[in-house]
Design a protein around this motif. Sequence first.
Motif, PDB file in Angstrom:
ATOM      1  N   VAL A  13       3.028  80.533  76.560  1.00  0.00           N
ATOM      2  CA  VAL A  13       1.729  79.972  76.162  1.00  0.00           C
ATOM      3  C   VAL A  13       0.642  80.813  76.806  1.00  0.00           C
ATOM      4  O   VAL A  13       0.751  81.190  77.969  1.00  0.00           O
ATOM      5  CB  VAL A  13       1.621  78.496  76.637  1.00  0.00           C
ATOM      6  CG1 VAL A  13       0.220  77.941  76.364  1.00  0.00           C
ATOM      7  CG2 VAL A  13       2.677  77.634  75.965  1.00  0.00           C
ATOM      8  N   LYS A  14      -0.382  81.123  76.039  1.00  0.00           N
ATOM      9  CA  LYS A  14      -1.529  81.834  76.619  1.00  0.00           C
ATOM     10  C   LYS A  14      -2.822  81.214  76.113  1.00  0.00           C
ATOM     11  O   LYS A  14      -3.061  81.132  74.906  1.00  0.00           O
ATOM     12  CB  LYS A  14      -1.477  83.327  76.251  1.00  0.00           C
ATOM     13  CG  LYS A  14      -2.641  84.130  76.791  1.00  0.00           C
ATOM     14  CD  LYS A  14      -2.574  84.295  78.292  1.00  0.00           C
ATOM     15  CE  LYS A  14      -3.829  84.952  78.843  1.00  0.00           C
ATOM     16  NZ  LYS A  14      -3.792  85.060  80.295  1.00  0.00           N
ATOM     17  N   ASN A  15      -3.611  80.754  77.063  1.00  0.00           N
ATOM     18  CA  ASN A  15      -4.924  80.185  76.720  1.00  0.00           C
ATOM     19  C   ASN A  15      -6.020  81.047  77.302  1.00  0.00           C
ATOM     20  O   ASN A  15      -5.859  81.613  78.385  1.00  0.00           O
ATOM     21  CB  ASN A  15      -5.051  78.766  77.309  1.00  0.00           C
ATOM     22  CG  ASN A  15      -3.977  77.837  76.785  1.00  0.00           C
ATOM     23  OD1 ASN A  15      -3.470  78.019  75.670  1.00  0.00           O
ATOM     24  ND2 ASN A  15      -3.610  76.848  77.593  1.00  0.00           N
ATOM     25  N   TYR A  16      -7.121  81.096  76.608  1.00  0.00           N
ATOM     26  CA  TYR A  16      -8.304  81.780  77.135  1.00  0.00           C
ATOM     27  C   TYR A  16      -9.427  80.778  77.266  1.00  0.00           C
ATOM     28  O   TYR A  16      -9.480  79.794  76.536  1.00  0.00           O
ATOM     29  CB  TYR A  16      -8.738  82.916  76.200  1.00  0.00           C
ATOM     30  CG  TYR A  16      -7.834  84.130  76.275  1.00  0.00           C
ATOM     31  CD1 TYR A  16      -7.782  84.884  77.445  1.00  0.00           C
ATOM     32  CD2 TYR A  16      -7.043  84.500  75.201  1.00  0.00           C
ATOM     33  CE1 TYR A  16      -6.953  86.002  77.520  1.00  0.00           C
ATOM     34  CE2 TYR A  16      -6.219  85.608  75.279  1.00  0.00           C
ATOM     35  CZ  TYR A  16      -6.183  86.353  76.440  1.00  0.00           C
ATOM     36  OH  TYR A  16      -5.365  87.454  76.525  1.00  0.00           O
ATOM     37  N   LYS A  19     -11.698  74.648  80.344  1.00  0.00           N
ATOM     38  CA  LYS A  19     -11.300  73.373  79.760  1.00  0.00           C
ATOM     39  C   LYS A  19     -12.106  72.980  78.522  1.00  0.00           C
ATOM     40  O   LYS A  19     -11.552  72.549  77.511  1.00  0.00           O
ATOM     41  CB  LYS A  19     -11.458  72.285  80.815  1.00  0.00           C
ATOM     42  CG  LYS A  19     -10.115  71.821  81.374  1.00  0.00           C
ATOM     43  CD  LYS A  19     -10.320  70.660  82.306  1.00  0.00           C
ATOM     44  CE  LYS A  19      -9.000  70.259  82.929  1.00  0.00           C
ATOM     45  NZ  LYS A  19      -9.169  69.216  83.932  1.00  0.00           N
ATOM     46  N   LEU A  22     -11.488  75.870  75.288  1.00  0.00           N
ATOM     47  CA  LEU A  22     -10.172  76.472  75.415  1.00  0.00           C
ATOM     48  C   LEU A  22      -9.700  77.057  74.080  1.00  0.00           C
ATOM     49  O   LEU A  22      -9.770  76.399  73.054  1.00  0.00           O
ATOM     50  CB  LEU A  22      -9.190  75.386  75.880  1.00  0.00           C
ATOM     51  CG  LEU A  22      -7.918  75.883  76.530  1.00  0.00           C
ATOM     52  CD1 LEU A  22      -8.211  76.526  77.877  1.00  0.00           C
ATOM     53  CD2 LEU A  22      -6.955  74.718  76.714  1.00  0.00           C
ATOM     54  N   THR A  23      -9.279  78.320  74.143  1.00  0.00           N
ATOM     55  CA  THR A  23      -8.715  78.916  72.940  1.00  0.00           C
ATOM     56  C   THR A  23      -7.225  79.126  73.177  1.00  0.00           C
ATOM     57  O   THR A  23      -6.840  79.845  74.107  1.00  0.00           O
ATOM     58  CB  THR A  23      -9.381  80.281  72.640  1.00  0.00           C
ATOM     59  OG1 THR A  23     -10.776  80.115  72.787  1.00  0.00           O
ATOM     60  CG2 THR A  23      -9.059  80.779  71.264  1.00  0.00           C
ATOM     61  N   LYS A  24      -6.419  78.489  72.379  1.00  0.00           N
ATOM     62  CA  LYS A  24      -4.965  78.658  72.539  1.00  0.00           C
ATOM     63  C   LYS A  24      -4.528  79.810  71.652  1.00  0.00           C
ATOM     64  O   LYS A  24      -4.551  79.701  70.429  1.00  0.00           O
ATOM     65  CB  LYS A  24      -4.246  77.371  72.153  1.00  0.00           C
ATOM     66  CG  LYS A  24      -4.546  76.233  73.120  1.00  0.00           C
ATOM     67  CD  LYS A  24      -3.752  75.006  72.759  1.00  0.00           C
ATOM     68  CE  LYS A  24      -3.962  73.968  73.856  1.00  0.00           C
ATOM     69  NZ  LYS A  24      -3.218  72.746  73.589  1.00  0.00           N
ATOM     70  N   LYS A  27       1.156  79.702  71.452  1.00  0.00           N
ATOM     71  CA  LYS A  27       1.397  78.257  71.641  1.00  0.00           C
ATOM     72  C   LYS A  27       2.857  77.908  71.950  1.00  0.00           C
ATOM     73  O   LYS A  27       3.280  76.783  71.735  1.00  0.00           O
ATOM     74  CB  LYS A  27       0.946  77.501  70.391  1.00  0.00           C
ATOM     75  CG  LYS A  27      -0.541  77.638  70.119  1.00  0.00           C
ATOM     76  CD  LYS A  27      -0.902  77.067  68.777  1.00  0.00           C
ATOM     77  CE  LYS A  27      -2.363  77.281  68.478  1.00  0.00           C
ATOM     78  NZ  LYS A  27      -2.674  77.040  67.072  1.00  0.00           N
ATOM     79  N   THR A  63      -0.114  81.940  80.570  1.00  0.00           N
ATOM     80  CA  THR A  63      -0.608  80.694  81.149  1.00  0.00           C
ATOM     81  C   THR A  63       0.594  79.826  81.518  1.00  0.00           C
ATOM     82  O   THR A  63       0.620  79.149  82.535  1.00  0.00           O
ATOM     83  CB  THR A  63      -1.499  79.953  80.121  1.00  0.00           C
ATOM     84  OG1 THR A  63      -2.467  80.871  79.614  1.00  0.00           O
ATOM     85  CG2 THR A  63      -2.210  78.763  80.745  1.00  0.00           C
TER      86      THR A  63
END
Lengths: 253, 637
Positions: A13-16, A19, A22-24, A27, A63
């Motif tokens: 999973v990588k989020n940018y 809170k 949040l851009t996922k 997923k 993430t």
Amino acid sequence: MEEHKVVEVRNLVKNYGSKDFLTKVLKGIDLTIYEHDFIAVMGPSGSGKTTLLNILSTIDTPTQGTVMIDGRDLSRVSNQELSKLRRDKIGFVFQDYNLLDTMTLEDNIALPLSLNGASAKLCMQKTEQLALMFGLKDHLEKYPYQLSGGQKQRGATCRALITDPKIIFADEPTGALDSKSSRDLLECLKAVSEGGRATILMVTHDPFSASYAKDVYILKDGLIQCRISRGESRKEFYDRIVDVQTSMGGDFT
Amino acid sequence: MKMMELAWLNVKSSIRSYLSLVLSLAFTILIFYNFQNIIYADTFAVLGSQNKDYIDIIIQVISFVLGCFMFFFLWYATNVFLTRRKREIGVYVFMGLSNQRIGTLYMIETTLTGLSALILGLFTGILSGTLFQMIFAVISEYEVTVGFGFEIKPVLVTAAVYLVMYLFFALKGYIEIVRSSVLEMISAARRNEYVRQRAGLLLAKALLGVGVLGAGYYLAVRKGGMEVLTNALTAVILVVAGTYLLFGGLIPLLFQNLARNKIWLYQRQRSLWVNQMIFRMKKNYRTYAMVSVLMLCAVTALATGFAMRQRYRNMVKFDGTFPFQLISDRDDLDARARELITSQNVITASSGAEVLTMDGSQVTASESYNWYILIAYPEFVSMAEEAGMEVDLPEPAEGEVAAASHLVMLSLLTDQSNVRIQICGEEYRQIADSTTPYLGYLQKEMSVYVVSQTDYERLLPLGEKRYVYNYRIGDTGAFAQTKEALDRLQDEYPDSWIGRIAVDPDSTELAWTRVIYTICLFLFLVFVLAGGCIMFMKLYNDAFEEKARYLVLKKLGFSRRTLKKSVAAELRVSYLLPFLVMAVSSYFSVHALENVMFEHLNGIRMISVLVTLAVFLVCYFLSVPVYLKNAGIDAGA
């Protein structure tokens, strides 16, 4: 005997962003690449191809989830070890070749090996061997500005291969090449893979390039949507890729 | 938007690149102004008008040298700056500006920079003027009071010299821009040289460079007569040209051949930095050569300064060997003279001898004097021993002479072999020359030759027999009283011929020479700092151009440590090359100086070379982190 896993990705999973914003991007990706595989990753713009490549090549960090390269969990190695891992186990091929214009093709190819402390003799021997395999024997003395795009990209591939990495990450390697040069390069990559010399993960938007791989993973909205494996014919494989691409829609460029 | 506003915005947005230019220009103005200030300030007038005149002449000469230095420095700085700015300027072409208008924009920007540098340079110059004079006086060992004062003339002279030069280069830049094509302007900053230069051309340059440099070295150290001056000037031109050819030919050729030897090249980071050096060489060789020549000037200047100071001290010591001397036709003056001197002072050493004097028409030598003194060798030995001096002249045979000469600041007659003189029509061969002050000041005023006893006796009827009395005193503070007392001797013997020499130990006759030492020291510092700054500026700018390359290497996974090692090796060689060439050349330049000044300067050469090395090391250690930052290897750039 069980096949050796070169890359193993679990629930990546990588989020940018923070809170509130949040851009996922990724997923929950699961992906296993075995030794001597030739994998292509395709997907429309914004599907997360580059993020996946950056994380696999240790430039970015996940993430959540685990990424193992040659049995080593990337989240458990120090920065120094990461640098060593990148140097010893990974080879890179970029869209814009990234050959150094200050040195000859021969020096460009030999550079990673000589910087790794290999003997000069070994550097020369391996450079010659690879140049021969990629049809560059007569161009070794030339500087990048004297070479065509195809020759440069083949040179860059030789450079990626010289340290015998566990895996080669190729980011749109045919993106800047004409169709003839693209074909030449892909044939070389295929030969390298089939000859058992390297494991390749190629990110591309071009179905023709992807059709040279053994398996194609289609990425969309941060998830692997499907995996297409090659049968006997490359032509038929190509048609299947195009069909899937059409059925999924989206801008694959 | 008006041109003026646009120019001002440009200056504001690229303040960092302007700052290095403004600071370096202000530095040259500061130096130039301070030297001008010494001429116009009356601080050194107390040393007497003759000394002041000499000092002014020396400073005028140095101002000329500094003016030349300023010219070349302006040339270099504006050129580097113009190339960097050209690309940015090129963008205006797409905005529809004509070359003339872009040129005008450049002129306005450079005028703003130039004026800022002038104001900053003059302001710091005026502030530091008094301090500079004080340091100047202290190093020159002058006891003068330096007061705060302001003279308008040095400000005007400095401003005029600088503005004329600066406007010349600004105008040159303007013409260059007006004449250049769009493509040229856009690609100016990225004009990459062909990596490898043609070997044939390099070989020709290398051979020519070695030949020219060798010829320069040979001419510099060749001994001779008056032609030494012409030789020295030719040598300077040849060494400068040779250095340029060496860096333009031999060094790239050497590197190119090394790069072909893969066994050597594929060791550690060599492949990276050696190729980088070759790639940059065509553009950088002029800088290396310029820095090498500047360093050579610095080392030679310092050696000259030290030699001058050494010489000055020895000359003062020479003159003061015997503060009181008598020369007379009477041989019985010693007892009375001693009596008179000891009434006021103490005699610490003395000597006396019978000599033969001849006038200028009787003797022909390379240096002509009004009077010549001949002394027989046995008499000479006993005189020297009496004064406790070691005899360093061999005994001349018949037809031979040994010269007891004096110290001079510098002499172009560097070849002392095969010297012949004529005494009363007969030729004598000079077998030796000594600058030991056997006859003190007299030896400086007259030319003294030691001859064999036989020759002396033969020549006796042709000259006049005289007696010399030399006295060294213990209390130099009572010099005036002693002199007064000794003057009574002439009144006591009115019918006799008595010449009295008194050398004041506090004489300021040679005071002006001390200024040379100070100036040389300053020149050394200016040249060394300028050389270091030029190299630093060059590498600072180069690093920006390397950013893309290091980004690739980082992407390929090379660690910061590996890249840092490569950068360090490259910078080390960049500093080392001009230094090594300078170190070799300095051997010859200082050797040439040794020839004309008759001093041993190898120690000074070693010291100044080491000081230069220290400055370079500091610059190197400063350059590495700056380079790493500018090239994007270290975060923050």
